[in-house]
Design a protein around this motif. Sequence first.
Motif: not given
Length: 88
Positions: A31-35
């Motif tokens: 989720d952090h990377l998808s940002q």
Amino acid sequence: MSEQVLKNFLDADGRLHAIPSKHAKLLVVLDHLSQRFEPGKVYPEKDVNAILEAFHPDYAALRRYLVENAFLTREDGCYWRSGGTFDV
């Protein structure tokens, strides 16, 4: 929980020092990377690789995990963000 997970897996410079093996923790990291991917924008694979390589040398595994867990969608060698949390 998510802040603690990120603290455990990200270095001070924001690089991922390990890919979590536990699925719940992996989802937090993904989720952090998808940002880093702008909603509505289509990315060629080389751009996805460059973005992910800035976080970890195994960008192919991260890309695969992002697609498998519906954070990114892939079609004809192009990717777009299809999941993750969004700021409103």
